[in-house]
Design a protein around this motif. Structure first.
Motif, PDB file in Angstrom:
ATOM      1  N   PHE B 479      48.833 106.188  51.913  1.00  0.00           N
ATOM      2  CA  PHE B 479      48.810 105.589  53.404  1.00  0.00           C
ATOM      3  C   PHE B 479      47.517 105.444  53.885  1.00  0.00           C
ATOM      4  CE2 PHE B 479      49.458 105.500  57.764  1.00  0.00           C
ATOM      5  CZ  PHE B 479      49.889 104.258  58.078  1.00  0.00           C
ATOM      6  N   GLY B 480      46.520 106.423  53.912  1.00  0.00           N
ATOM      7  CA  GLY B 480      45.307 106.138  54.092  1.00  0.00           C
ATOM      8  C   GLY B 480      44.401 105.177  53.492  1.00  0.00           C
ATOM      9  N   ALA B 481      44.596 105.248  52.279  1.00  0.00           N
ATOM     10  CA  ALA B 481      44.130 104.470  51.269  1.00  0.00           C
ATOM     11  C   ALA B 481      44.367 103.117  51.473  1.00  0.00           C
ATOM     12  CB  ALA B 481      44.162 104.848  49.883  1.00  0.00           C
ATOM     13  N   ALA B 482      45.628 102.807  51.725  1.00  0.00           N
ATOM     14  CA  ALA B 482      46.296 101.262  51.951  1.00  0.00           C
ATOM     15  C   ALA B 482      45.500 100.835  53.379  1.00  0.00           C
ATOM     16  CB  ALA B 482      47.876 101.325  52.248  1.00  0.00           C
ATOM     17  N   ILE B 483      45.491 101.738  54.206  1.00  0.00           N
ATOM     18  CA  ILE B 483      45.150 101.436  55.679  1.00  0.00           C
ATOM     19  C   ILE B 483      43.603 100.825  55.316  1.00  0.00           C
ATOM     20  CG2 ILE B 483      44.206 101.946  57.965  1.00  0.00           C
ATOM     21  CD1 ILE B 483      47.042 101.630  57.977  1.00  0.00           C
ATOM     22  N   PHE B 484      42.676 101.593  54.123  1.00  0.00           N
ATOM     23  CA  PHE B 484      41.408 101.600  54.283  1.00  0.00           C
ATOM     24  C   PHE B 484      41.043 100.186  53.483  1.00  0.00           C
ATOM     25  CE2 PHE B 484      38.133 101.603  50.935  1.00  0.00           C
ATOM     26  CZ  PHE B 484      37.049 102.345  51.549  1.00  0.00           C
ATOM     27  N   MET B 485      42.097  99.849  52.572  1.00  0.00           N
ATOM     28  CA  MET B 485      42.260  98.474  51.737  1.00  0.00           C
ATOM     29  C   MET B 485      42.479  97.390  52.740  1.00  0.00           C
ATOM     30  SD  MET B 485      41.035  98.489  49.174  1.00  0.00           S
ATOM     31  CE  MET B 485      41.316  96.649  48.519  1.00  0.00           C
ATOM     32  N   ILE B 486      43.288  97.488  53.812  1.00  0.00           N
ATOM     33  CA  ILE B 486      43.733  96.460  54.777  1.00  0.00           C
ATOM     34  C   ILE B 486      42.356  96.508  55.415  1.00  0.00           C
ATOM     35  CG2 ILE B 486      44.974  95.861  57.017  1.00  0.00           C
ATOM     36  CD1 ILE B 486      47.391  97.500  55.641  1.00  0.00           C
ATOM     37  N   GLY B 487      41.564  97.193  56.021  1.00  0.00           N
ATOM     38  CA  GLY B 487      40.556  96.957  56.851  1.00  0.00           C
ATOM     39  C   GLY B 487      39.467  96.219  55.967  1.00  0.00           C
ATOM     40  N   VAL B 488      39.329  96.563  54.556  1.00  0.00           N
ATOM     41  CA  VAL B 488      38.361  95.915  53.917  1.00  0.00           C
ATOM     42  C   VAL B 488      38.885  94.544  53.855  1.00  0.00           C
ATOM     43  CG1 VAL B 488      37.397  95.545  51.425  1.00  0.00           C
ATOM     44  CG2 VAL B 488      37.618  97.966  52.418  1.00  0.00           C
ATOM     45  N   ILE B 489      39.968  94.175  53.277  1.00  0.00           N
ATOM     46  CA  ILE B 489      40.468  92.671  53.322  1.00  0.00           C
ATOM     47  C   ILE B 489      40.220  92.006  54.653  1.00  0.00           C
ATOM     48  CG2 ILE B 489      42.568  91.215  53.081  1.00  0.00           C
ATOM     49  CD1 ILE B 489      43.562  93.504  51.145  1.00  0.00           C
ATOM     50  N   GLN B 490      40.639  92.610  55.618  1.00  0.00           N
ATOM     51  CA  GLN B 490      40.541  91.957  56.894  1.00  0.00           C
ATOM     52  C   GLN B 490      38.911  91.496  57.217  1.00  0.00           C
ATOM     53  OE1 GLN B 490      42.382  94.861  59.737  1.00  0.00           O
ATOM     54  NE2 GLN B 490      41.569  93.537  61.589  1.00  0.00           N
ATOM     55  N   GLY B 491      38.156  92.286  57.021  1.00  0.00           N
ATOM     56  CA  GLY B 491      36.894  92.306  57.219  1.00  0.00           C
ATOM     57  C   GLY B 491      36.106  91.125  56.090  1.00  0.00           C
ATOM     58  N   MET B 492      36.592  91.322  54.947  1.00  0.00           N
ATOM     59  CA  MET B 492      35.879  90.452  53.923  1.00  0.00           C
ATOM     60  C   MET B 492      36.459  88.946  53.744  1.00  0.00           C
ATOM     61  SD  MET B 492      33.956  92.348  51.981  1.00  0.00           S
ATOM     62  CE  MET B 492      34.150  92.031  50.230  1.00  0.00           C
ATOM     63  N   TYR B 493      37.818  88.883  53.888  1.00  0.00           N
ATOM     64  CA  TYR B 493      38.414  87.334  53.778  1.00  0.00           C
ATOM     65  C   TYR B 493      38.558  86.500  54.687  1.00  0.00           C
ATOM     66  CZ  TYR B 493      39.299  89.197  49.016  1.00  0.00           C
ATOM     67  OH  TYR B 493      39.016  89.615  47.709  1.00  0.00           O
ATOM     68  N   TRP B 494      38.090  87.141  56.075  1.00  0.00           N
ATOM     69  CA  TRP B 494      38.039  86.246  57.194  1.00  0.00           C
ATOM     70  C   TRP B 494      36.615  86.524  57.879  1.00  0.00           C
ATOM     71  CZ3 TRP B 494      42.557  88.441  55.687  1.00  0.00           C
ATOM     72  CH2 TRP B 494      43.789  87.440  55.475  1.00  0.00           C
ATOM     73  N   ASN B 495      36.300  85.365  58.509  1.00  0.00           N
ATOM     74  CA  ASN B 495      34.888  85.450  59.127  1.00  0.00           C
ATOM     75  C   ASN B 495      35.104  85.212  60.680  1.00  0.00           C
ATOM     76  OD1 ASN B 495      33.969  83.390  56.798  1.00  0.00           O
ATOM     77  ND2 ASN B 495      33.933  85.541  56.310  1.00  0.00           N
ATOM     78  N   HIS B 496      34.621  85.695  61.481  1.00  0.00           N
ATOM     79  CA  HIS B 496      34.706  85.398  62.913  1.00  0.00           C
ATOM     80  C   HIS B 496      33.764  84.161  63.278  1.00  0.00           C
ATOM     81  CE1 HIS B 496      33.966  86.870  67.450  1.00  0.00           C
ATOM     82  NE2 HIS B 496      34.705  86.007  67.540  1.00  0.00           N
ATOM     83  N   ARG B 497      34.300  83.142  63.774  1.00  0.00           N
ATOM     84  CA  ARG B 497      33.260  81.917  63.969  1.00  0.00           C
ATOM     85  C   ARG B 497      33.541  81.577  65.406  1.00  0.00           C
ATOM     86  NH1 ARG B 497      35.623  78.755  58.652  1.00  0.00           N
ATOM     87  NH2 ARG B 497      34.668  80.411  57.125  1.00  0.00           N
ATOM     88  N   ARG B 498      32.139  81.433  66.102  1.00  0.00           N
ATOM     89  CA  ARG B 498      32.385  80.701  67.404  1.00  0.00           C
ATOM     90  C   ARG B 498      31.510  79.222  67.395  1.00  0.00           C
ATOM     91  NH1 ARG B 498      31.095  85.793  70.777  1.00  0.00           N
ATOM     92  NH2 ARG B 498      30.210  86.275  68.942  1.00  0.00           N
TER      93      ARG B 498
END
Lengths: 183, 558
Positions: B479-498
């Motif tokens: 479960f911890g590893a899955a959360i870890f991966m979700i965090g990686v994906i969240q930060g890697m595949y989207w960029n915060h643009r303004r």
């Protein structure tokens, strides 16, 4: 500084303190668990775990808890253990005297073959009870690593002392005196 | 030590670098983000006030700020990596050959370095207290550094206003000024929305933002890491995790370690099967099998019977009363499952341990004579054996595993690995003779014996090695590893643009920022500005780099 700021800082300090304490206790738990040698299951001062073993050469069984009120010496040994051989005669020497004083000697043997133990007993002319722990269950229960290891147990059932390695005659006598019930 | 009130009216916490609302750089705090007047703004953590940078009064604050530092965090990681690497130089204690003594083994095998290695505790590194402490410090660092950065960043991004300070706009990497009084703002809004930007407006000032959630990726990732650490800590709880080992000889019944005497196992048979190259079914392996000099094992299997102890309460050592639970097979990766989450895995084996030995009595000088044979069961030898012709062979002494120590036989273990015997042979009407017999040894004690006890045959049995395992921590760690991966994906595949749009009297200013992938941001801006009358902004960083390269080449672009 406004009252709001002071309150905020106070809350922050409490939050930090609590979180640090939580983490500190988790770390303490982890380090203590890791340091605890898994095999040290019977510590001095704790209650000696009960067991029941067959007496060698008979159908009689000896259960530790039946010996409450007596001092008990439990010696773990095997025929292939050289230092064990040294202390056997001392135990034999002191056994009759201390049996009178209310101290029982139990020698828990870890061999698997009866004939080997019998030949050893005949050679050393042992008269105190030899108990058989062929599967090593009691050995595991007491977390025995090297043999000989000897436990001296008080009349109230707590471990007075654990000795790893062979005993000299005088040391053995001293330990037996420690656990003799006061008359 | 006080809050900072910005000219836009927003009150900022102390230590703020850029006003939370309008982004104005506060002169006195620019050093916190290493900002220099002539350079573009360093936008890390959006200029929010990281507590660790601002005050440390109490002991708690000092500890907190120590762990909050990224430099400390990185140092801990380096320390951990170096220690882990050193731990692989020499074998760990548990992988030493059986019977070797670690106190001398390292020095004997690896000399001085080995001795130092042992003295410093590297022989048992991965469960040593100080290695655990480094991991724990890393955990603390992750928690504190994340909290210290996430909360101010979250607050700042929530409080940001579309109307930005002039200096904030000008010092963005993407910035452009357009002089044009006919700007199509509705077209601009439509374009931004079609690119899924969220629009915020204040007095005609525009903020277009998307994918703010990707900024939380690292923190989600850290939550996952902490869960993995907590999960592995659960392994210290015996109810959650257990790992024991059992050796069982064929025919033996043993208590299953870790079940507190509740379960017993009998080893009926250990099977080691090898591939038969001549078997039709193995035709696809034929070539590889022929390339192997030795037989290739196909299956390791223990046929076992599981018993449950019925005489309660359980007294260790007492002869158990057993009730059969089931017949079961343990094969590699196919463990025997018990009722309480315990699995028995096929892990090891020893083939051909001696079980019985058959001897015959013959004349010393003539092996073809035979006065009778007898078989000694090595687990329970008898005191004497009577041969057909009335000869009595007494077993004077039995050594399950013997060694010669200065010519004297000594017993070194209880396992029949190298059995030896002292026999006293008494033929009817003759003097008894003593002889010593073992594997490859046959000693005549007096040298005057007429007869010899010779080994003619032996029986063997196998020993199986099973690991007893219970592991309830794995789902937690997964479960911890899955959360870890979700965090990686969240930060890697989207960029915060303004993108900020500021109307001016004679035209408009445009500025843009992203946490990564500037090319895509520029593409977004260029496309949304099409047909709006706004000129595409420039990448000030790129311009500056170009100028500097030009200077190096001696080319002036002016």
């Amino acid at each position: 500084m406004s009252e709001q700021t002071v309150n905020k800082k106070k809350r922050r300090l409490i939050f930090r303190t609590v979180l640090l304490l939580v983490m500190l206790s988790l770390i303490t738990f982890a380090v203590v668990s890791a340091l605890q040698d898994e095999d040290v299951t019977v510590a001095e001062g704790s209650e000696a775990p009960n067991f029941s073993l067959k007496k060698f050469g008979s159908d009689e069984t000896v259960e530790l808890k039946d010996l409450r009120g007596k001092g008990v010496m439990i010696n773990f040994w095997a025929t292939y253990c050289e230092p064990c051989k040294e202390e056997m005669p001392y135990m034999e020497d002191l056994y009759p005297e201390y049996k009178e004083k209310g101290v029982e000697i139990l020698a828990v043997n870890l061999d698997t073959t009866d004939i080997v133990v019998r030949q050893f007993m005949e050679e050393y002319q042992l008269t105190f009870p030899i108990l058989q722990d062929k599967d090593g269950q009691v050995m595991n229960l007491y977390g025995i690593k090297p043999i000989p290891t000897t436990f001296f147990i008080n009349p109230d059932g707590t471990v007075e002392e654990k000795v790893i390695g062979p005993l000299t005659l005088s040391k053995l006598e001293g330990h037996l005196q420690d656990i003799a019930p006061s008359s | 030590m006080s809050r900072i009130t910005c000219e836009c009216g927003h009150v900022n916490p102390e230590g703020t670098v850029l006003c939370e609302a309008c982004g104005k750089p506060f002169e006195e705090n620019q050093h916190l983000n290493d900002n220099k007047p002539e350079q573009l703004l360093n936008m890390r953590y959006d200029g929010s006030a990281r507590r660790s940078q601002t005050y440390q009064r109490t002991f708690v604050d000092k500890v907190w700020n120590f762990f909050s530092s990224v430099k400390i965090g990185v140092s801990i990681i380096i320390l951990l990596v170096v220690a882990s690497a050193v731990g692989t130089i020499f074998p760990q204690e548990m992988y030493l050959p059986p019977g070797s003594d670690p106190t001398t083994h390292y020095e004997e095998q690896y000399g001085m370095l080995g001795q130092i290695y042992y003295q410093l505790g590297f022989h048992n590194l991965y469960s040593s207290w100080w290695y655990l402490l480094i991991i724990a410090m890393l955990g603390v660092s992750i928690v504190i550094a994340s909290i210290d950065r996430f909360i101010p960043l979250y607050k700042t991004l929530r409080k940001q206003k579309p109307k930005r300070h002039v200096n904030f706009m000008k010092k963005q990497r993407i910035f452009g000024e357009t002089i044009n009084e006919n700007i199509d703002y509705s077209k601009l809004r439509k374009n931004l929305r079609s690119k899924r930007y969220k629009l915020f407006e204040e007095d005609g000032h525009l903020l277009a933002e998307k994918n703010r959630f990707s900024r939380w990726g690292p923190y989600v990732n850290h939550i996952g890491l902490i869960l993995v650490l907590l999960g592995s800590m659960l392994r210290f709880v015996p109810a959650m995790y257990m790992d024991e080992f059992l050796w069982i000889r064929e025919g033996e019944t043993k208590e299953i370690a870790g079940t507190e005497g509740k379960y017993y196992i009998e080893n009926e048979d250990f099977i080691l099967e090898t591939y038969d190259a001549n078997d039709e079914n193995n035709s696809q392996f034929q070539e590889s099998l022929q390339n192997q000099a030795n037989p290739v094992p196909e299956n390791y299997q223990t046929n076992a019977v599981i018993y449950k102890r019925t005489d309660l309460p359980i007294v260790p050592g007492k002869e158990p009363e057993l009730e059969k639970v089931k017949d079961a097979e343990a094969r590699v990766n196919h463990p025997i499952q018990l009722e309480n989450g315990i699995s028995l895995y096929q892990a090891s084996y020893q083939l051909n341990e001696f079980q019985s030995m058959t001897f015959k009595l013959h004349d010393k000088g003539n092996e073809d004579t035979n006065y009778g044979e007898f078989t000694v069961d090595l687990t329970e030898p008898k005191d004497e054996y009577t041969l057909d012709d009335g000869t009595v062979v007494r077993l004077d002494r039995y050594y399950p595993e013997f060694e010669l120590d200065d010519g004297v036989p000594t017993q070194v273990s209880k396992f029949p690995r190298n059995p030896a015997f002292i026999f006293e042979v008494q033929r009817p009407g003759e003097e008894p003779e003593v002889s010593f017999a073992g594997i490859g040894v046959n000693i005549d004690a007096t040298g005057e014996n007429d007869y010899k006890v010779g080994l003619v045959d032996f029986g063997v049995r196998d020993v199986t090695g099973l690991t007893v395992k219970r592991d309830y921590t794995l789902p937690f760690i997964a479960f911890g590893a899955a959360i870890f991966m979700i965090g990686v994906i969240q930060g890697m595949y989207w960029n915060h643009r303004r993108i900020w749009i500021q109307p001016k009297e004679t035209g408009v200013w445009v500025a843009g920022h992203t946490n990564k992938n500037w090319f895509a941001l520029k593409k977004d801006i260029d496309q949304t500005l099409e047909d709006t009358g706004i000129e595409p902004p420039v990448d000030q960083q790129e311009e500056k780099d170009k100028r500097e390269r030009g200077k190096d080449d001696g080319i002036s672009t002016d």
